[in-house]
Motif scaffolding. Structure first.
Motif, PDB file in Angstrom:
ATOM      1  N   ALA A   3       0.939  -1.295  -0.004  1.00 22.96           N
ATOM      2  CA  ALA A   3      -0.223  -0.132   0.068  1.00 22.96           C
ATOM      3  C   ALA A   3       0.807   1.261  -0.066  1.00 22.96           C
ATOM      4  CB  ALA A   3      -0.834   0.084   1.113  1.00 22.96           C
ATOM      5  N   VAL A   4       0.332   2.237  -0.779  1.00 23.59           N
ATOM      6  CA  VAL A   4       0.900   3.829  -0.588  1.00 23.59           C
ATOM      7  C   VAL A   4       0.704   4.337   0.844  1.00 23.59           C
ATOM      8  CG1 VAL A   4       1.259   5.912  -1.639  1.00 23.59           C
ATOM      9  CG2 VAL A   4       1.029   3.650  -3.164  1.00 23.59           C
ATOM     10  N   CYS A   5       1.394   4.586   1.371  1.00 18.63           N
ATOM     11  CA  CYS A   5       1.139   5.297   2.730  1.00 18.63           C
ATOM     12  C   CYS A   5       1.993   6.558   3.114  1.00 18.63           C
ATOM     13  CB  CYS A   5       1.673   4.506   4.191  1.00 18.63           C
ATOM     14  SG  CYS A   5       0.775   2.799   3.778  1.00 18.63           S
ATOM     15  N   PHE A   6       1.245   7.628   3.768  1.00 16.86           N
ATOM     16  CA  PHE A   6       2.273   8.722   4.283  1.00 16.86           C
ATOM     17  C   PHE A   6       1.847   8.898   5.765  1.00 16.86           C
ATOM     18  CE2 PHE A   6      -1.903  10.527   2.497  1.00 16.86           C
ATOM     19  CZ  PHE A   6      -2.512  11.203   3.371  1.00 16.86           C
ATOM     20  N   VAL A  14       5.184   6.790   0.722  1.00 12.20           N
ATOM     21  CA  VAL A  14       5.946   5.508   0.363  1.00 12.20           C
ATOM     22  C   VAL A  14       5.192   4.123   0.200  1.00 12.20           C
ATOM     23  CG1 VAL A  14       8.144   6.417   1.732  1.00 12.20           C
ATOM     24  CG2 VAL A  14       6.262   5.005   2.905  1.00 12.20           C
ATOM     25  N   LEU A  15       5.726   3.164  -0.545  1.00 13.89           N
ATOM     26  CA  LEU A  15       4.952   2.067  -0.737  1.00 13.89           C
ATOM     27  C   LEU A  15       5.787   1.032   0.153  1.00 13.89           C
ATOM     28  CD1 LEU A  15       3.171   0.555  -2.621  1.00 13.89           C
ATOM     29  CD2 LEU A  15       5.383   0.049  -4.106  1.00 13.89           C
ATOM     30  N   ARG A  16       4.703   0.503   1.059  1.00 16.03           N
ATOM     31  CA  ARG A  16       5.252  -0.492   2.217  1.00 16.03           C
ATOM     32  C   ARG A  16       4.152  -1.478   2.204  1.00 16.03           C
ATOM     33  NH1 ARG A  16       3.666   3.826   6.550  1.00 16.03           N
ATOM     34  NH2 ARG A  16       5.993   4.367   6.239  1.00 16.03           N
ATOM     35  N   ASP A  17       4.952  -2.628   3.036  1.00 17.78           N
ATOM     36  CA  ASP A  17       3.919  -3.668   3.511  1.00 17.78           C
ATOM     37  C   ASP A  17       3.141  -3.383   4.636  1.00 17.78           C
ATOM     38  OD1 ASP A  17       4.456  -5.501   1.369  1.00 17.78           O
ATOM     39  OD2 ASP A  17       6.462  -6.304   2.283  1.00 17.78           O
ATOM     40  N   VAL A  18       1.826  -3.582   4.705  1.00 18.45           N
ATOM     41  CA  VAL A  18       0.831  -3.347   5.572  1.00 18.45           C
ATOM     42  C   VAL A  18      -0.115  -4.443   5.785  1.00 18.45           C
ATOM     43  CG1 VAL A  18       1.079  -0.903   5.284  1.00 18.45           C
ATOM     44  CG2 VAL A  18      -0.801  -2.085   4.310  1.00 18.45           C
ATOM     45  N   PRO A  19      -0.711  -4.654   7.206  1.00 16.25           N
ATOM     46  CA  PRO A  19      -1.937  -5.662   7.360  1.00 16.25           C
ATOM     47  C   PRO A  19      -2.732  -5.299   6.436  1.00 16.25           C
ATOM     48  CG  PRO A  19      -0.943  -4.789   9.458  1.00 16.25           C
ATOM     49  CD  PRO A  19      -0.336  -3.794   8.229  1.00 16.25           C
ATOM     50  N   PRO A  20      -3.343  -6.632   5.898  1.00 14.28           N
ATOM     51  CA  PRO A  20      -4.528  -6.433   4.993  1.00 14.28           C
ATOM     52  C   PRO A  20      -5.657  -6.083   5.885  1.00 14.28           C
ATOM     53  CG  PRO A  20      -4.039  -8.827   5.165  1.00 14.28           C
ATOM     54  CD  PRO A  20      -2.838  -7.841   5.888  1.00 14.28           C
ATOM     55  N   PRO A  21      -6.869  -5.402   5.159  1.00 19.57           N
ATOM     56  CA  PRO A  21      -8.078  -5.311   6.043  1.00 19.57           C
ATOM     57  C   PRO A  21      -8.988  -6.455   5.979  1.00 19.57           C
ATOM     58  CG  PRO A  21      -8.286  -4.337   3.676  1.00 19.57           C
ATOM     59  CD  PRO A  21      -6.784  -4.929   3.900  1.00 19.57           C
ATOM     60  N   VAL A  22      -9.781  -6.566   7.139  1.00 17.08           N
ATOM     61  CA  VAL A  22     -10.825  -7.340   7.168  1.00 17.08           C
ATOM     62  C   VAL A  22     -12.320  -6.725   7.058  1.00 17.08           C
ATOM     63  CG1 VAL A  22      -9.393  -8.973   8.535  1.00 17.08           C
ATOM     64  CG2 VAL A  22     -11.027  -7.150   9.788  1.00 17.08           C
ATOM     65  N   PRO A  23     -13.310  -7.633   6.347  1.00 15.26           N
ATOM     66  CA  PRO A  23     -14.698  -6.797   6.106  1.00 15.26           C
ATOM     67  C   PRO A  23     -15.233  -6.692   7.434  1.00 15.26           C
ATOM     68  CG  PRO A  23     -14.569  -9.201   5.627  1.00 15.26           C
ATOM     69  CD  PRO A  23     -12.903  -8.710   6.021  1.00 15.26           C
ATOM     70  N   ALA A  50      -9.984  17.239   7.597  1.00 16.63           N
ATOM     71  CA  ALA A  50      -9.720  17.024   8.946  1.00 16.63           C
ATOM     72  C   ALA A  50      -9.875  15.606   9.377  1.00 16.63           C
ATOM     73  CB  ALA A  50     -10.548  17.944   9.734  1.00 16.63           C
ATOM     74  N   GLY A  51     -10.858  15.030   8.695  1.00 23.28           N
ATOM     75  CA  GLY A  51     -11.035  13.632   9.019  1.00 23.28           C
ATOM     76  C   GLY A  51     -10.070  12.496   8.802  1.00 23.28           C
ATOM     77  N   ILE A  52      -8.793  12.881   8.255  1.00 23.50           N
ATOM     78  CA  ILE A  52      -7.751  11.973   7.980  1.00 23.50           C
ATOM     79  C   ILE A  52      -6.875  11.562   9.141  1.00 23.50           C
ATOM     80  CG2 ILE A  52      -5.681  11.434   6.534  1.00 23.50           C
ATOM     81  CD1 ILE A  52      -6.965  12.859   4.524  1.00 23.50           C
ATOM     82  N   ALA A  53      -6.741  10.523   9.663  1.00 24.29           N
ATOM     83  CA  ALA A  53      -5.914   9.968  10.637  1.00 24.29           C
ATOM     84  C   ALA A  53      -4.634   9.359  10.178  1.00 24.29           C
ATOM     85  CB  ALA A  53      -6.668   9.007  11.482  1.00 24.29           C
ATOM     86  N   LEU A  54      -3.519   9.994  10.663  1.00 25.28           N
ATOM     87  CA  LEU A  54      -2.267   9.408  10.193  1.00 25.28           C
ATOM     88  C   LEU A  54      -1.764   8.182  10.868  1.00 25.28           C
ATOM     89  CD1 LEU A  54      -0.310  12.719   9.770  1.00 25.28           C
ATOM     90  CD2 LEU A  54      -1.473  11.381   8.124  1.00 25.28           C
ATOM     91  N   PRO A  55      -0.943   7.024  10.442  1.00 22.75           N
ATOM     92  CA  PRO A  55      -0.613   7.232   8.984  1.00 22.75           C
ATOM     93  C   PRO A  55      -1.759   6.790   8.031  1.00 22.75           C
ATOM     94  CG  PRO A  55       0.089   5.240  10.129  1.00 22.75           C
ATOM     95  CD  PRO A  55      -0.414   6.008  11.208  1.00 22.75           C
ATOM     96  N   HIS A  56      -1.702   7.089   7.055  1.00 18.99           N
ATOM     97  CA  HIS A  56      -2.915   6.941   5.887  1.00 18.99           C
ATOM     98  C   HIS A  56      -2.638   6.464   4.675  1.00 18.99           C
ATOM     99  CE1 HIS A  56      -6.870   7.872   4.654  1.00 18.99           C
ATOM    100  NE2 HIS A  56      -6.516   8.733   3.731  1.00 18.99           N
ATOM    101  N   VAL A  57      -3.483   5.599   3.985  1.00 24.70           N
ATOM    102  CA  VAL A  57      -3.556   5.085   2.359  1.00 24.70           C
ATOM    103  C   VAL A  57      -4.370   5.924   1.763  1.00 24.70           C
ATOM    104  CG1 VAL A  57      -3.753   3.298   1.048  1.00 24.70           C
ATOM    105  CG2 VAL A  57      -2.888   2.788   3.420  1.00 24.70           C
ATOM    106  N   ASP A 323       4.671   3.605  -8.711  1.00 28.81           N
ATOM    107  CA  ASP A 323       4.890   4.949  -9.202  1.00 28.81           C
ATOM    108  C   ASP A 323       3.964   5.914  -8.849  1.00 28.81           C
ATOM    109  OD1 ASP A 323       6.876   3.790 -11.149  1.00 28.81           O
ATOM    110  OD2 ASP A 323       5.842   4.193 -12.865  1.00 28.81           O
ATOM    111  N   ALA A 324       2.871   5.418  -8.063  1.00 26.73           N
ATOM    112  CA  ALA A 324       1.957   6.223  -7.161  1.00 26.73           C
ATOM    113  C   ALA A 324       2.418   7.257  -6.582  1.00 26.73           C
ATOM    114  CB  ALA A 324       0.880   5.419  -6.463  1.00 26.73           C
TER     115      ALA A 324
END
Length: 351
Positions: A3-6, A14-23, A50-57, A323-324
């Protein structure tokens, strides 16, 4: 998953490995096929939401295949190809009950209220009321763009302004959402005037059916409106500000005929001053367009199915997920960029 995260606003993602989401119980997880790069993503990355919490995709325009479903989902199953409006409704609040899920008071937005689609997997909530089935034959990039810019423009022109065949439409700002409005206006049978400061953007608007183009470079809103009125004596029926600047909104409003309709789609970093004297004196309507509920997609999908609207023609670049990060940063630095970029998440990267 990748996932792309900041981690900080305005810091390079940056592009990094993150835990996958669950439904969630009423939600799904979608394996992303393609996702659009939208200026709203830039606003979020810069810290304007204002609703975005860090870190974020980031990422909110998407198409993909359902990978997992919650226990309460009834209308969709693993393997279904879907897209979604960027505003996901709750289905139970008064706004949703009136059919206006695009302004749901409990709305969720991938890429804003939770992790988005610049990733291999994305979670979407309240799937039964928010997902739209996508035909297998529809281009992935075209399907992704239906989630935000085309839906927002379609709702603004059809449901808000009620643009009719034979009317005149001016679109101020010919980036991705503005060109979407140009294409939809032409598909609906309107005469379209396009305004921008960039010659390449105006050339694209001509290619998509605009009859008149106006270079706004160095001109005041009053001068731009005068040029529009020269092309449409008496004023236009409908104006769209697709950029989100005080001067572009003013140019659109000042271009209207008496009792004309202005649609505001472009987002502002701060609330603007608009020419209220013209709004009052001409009895103008000023309308917002904030996405479109899934229930209203059939008209848009019909235009695509009939070939009258080809979202894929708007795409100028298709890039891999690798490249994102650079593409997001580049868009923030180029306010006039009009060429639409689609991120093909499953495409092999260059890095």
């Amino acid at each position: 998953m990748r996932a792309v995260c900041f981690d900080e606003f305005s810091a390079r993602p940056v592009l990094r490995d993150v835990p996958p989401p669950v439904p969630s119980p009423a939600g799904v997880v979608v394996r992303v096929e393609a996702t659009g790069l939208c200026r709203s993503d830039v606003h979020g990355w810069l810290g304007h939401d204002a609703g975005i919490a860090l870190p974020h995709v980031p990422g909110h325009e998407l198409v993909g295949t359902i990978e997992a479903v919650g226990d309460d989902v009834r209308r969709f199953a693993v393997g279904d190809r879907v897209t979604t409006p960027f505003v996901c409704a709750c289905g139970t609040c008064p706004e949703c009950a009136s059919g206006n899920g695009q302004v749901c008071r409990n709305q969720t937005q991938p890429g804003f209220t939770h992790a988005g689609s610049f990733a291999e997997l994305v979670a979407l909530h309240h799937a039964d009321i928010n997902l739209i089935a996508v035909p297998a034959a529809l281009d992935a990039g075209a399907a992704a763009l239906l989630g935000c810019r085309f839906a927002t423009s379609y709702r603004g022109l059809v449901h808000q302004a009620r643009l009719e065949a034979g009317e005149t439409l001016v679109v101020v700002g010919c980036g991705g959402v503005g060109l979407s409005a140009v294409m939809i206006g032409v598909a609906l049978g309107a005469r379209v005037i396009a305004v921008d400061i960039d010659g390449a953007a105006l050339a694209r608007a001509t290619r998509f059916g605009a009859e008149v183009t106006i270079d706004a470079g160095g001109r005041s809103p009053e001068a731009v409106a005068a040029a529009v009125l020269a092309a449409a004596p008496g004023g236009v029926d409908v104006s769209v500000d697709a950029l989100g600047r005080e001067e572009t909104a003013a140019a659109g409003i000042l271009s209207l005929r008496p009792r004309g309709r202005h649609v505001q789609i472009g987002l502002f970093p701060a609330d603007p001053v608009i020419p209220m004297g013209a709004v009052i004196g001409k009895e103008l309507s000023v309308l917002g367009s904030h996405g479109m509920p899934a229930r209203d997609y059939p008209g848009l999908m019909a235009l695509v199915a009939e070939g009258r609207l080809r979202p894929q023609d708007l795409i100028e670049r298709r890039i891999p997920l690798d490249d994102a990060p650079d593409a997001l940063v580049a868009m923030a630095g180029d306010r006039s960029a009009g060429g639409v970029t689609v991120i093909e998440v499953g495409r092999p990267g260059t890095a």
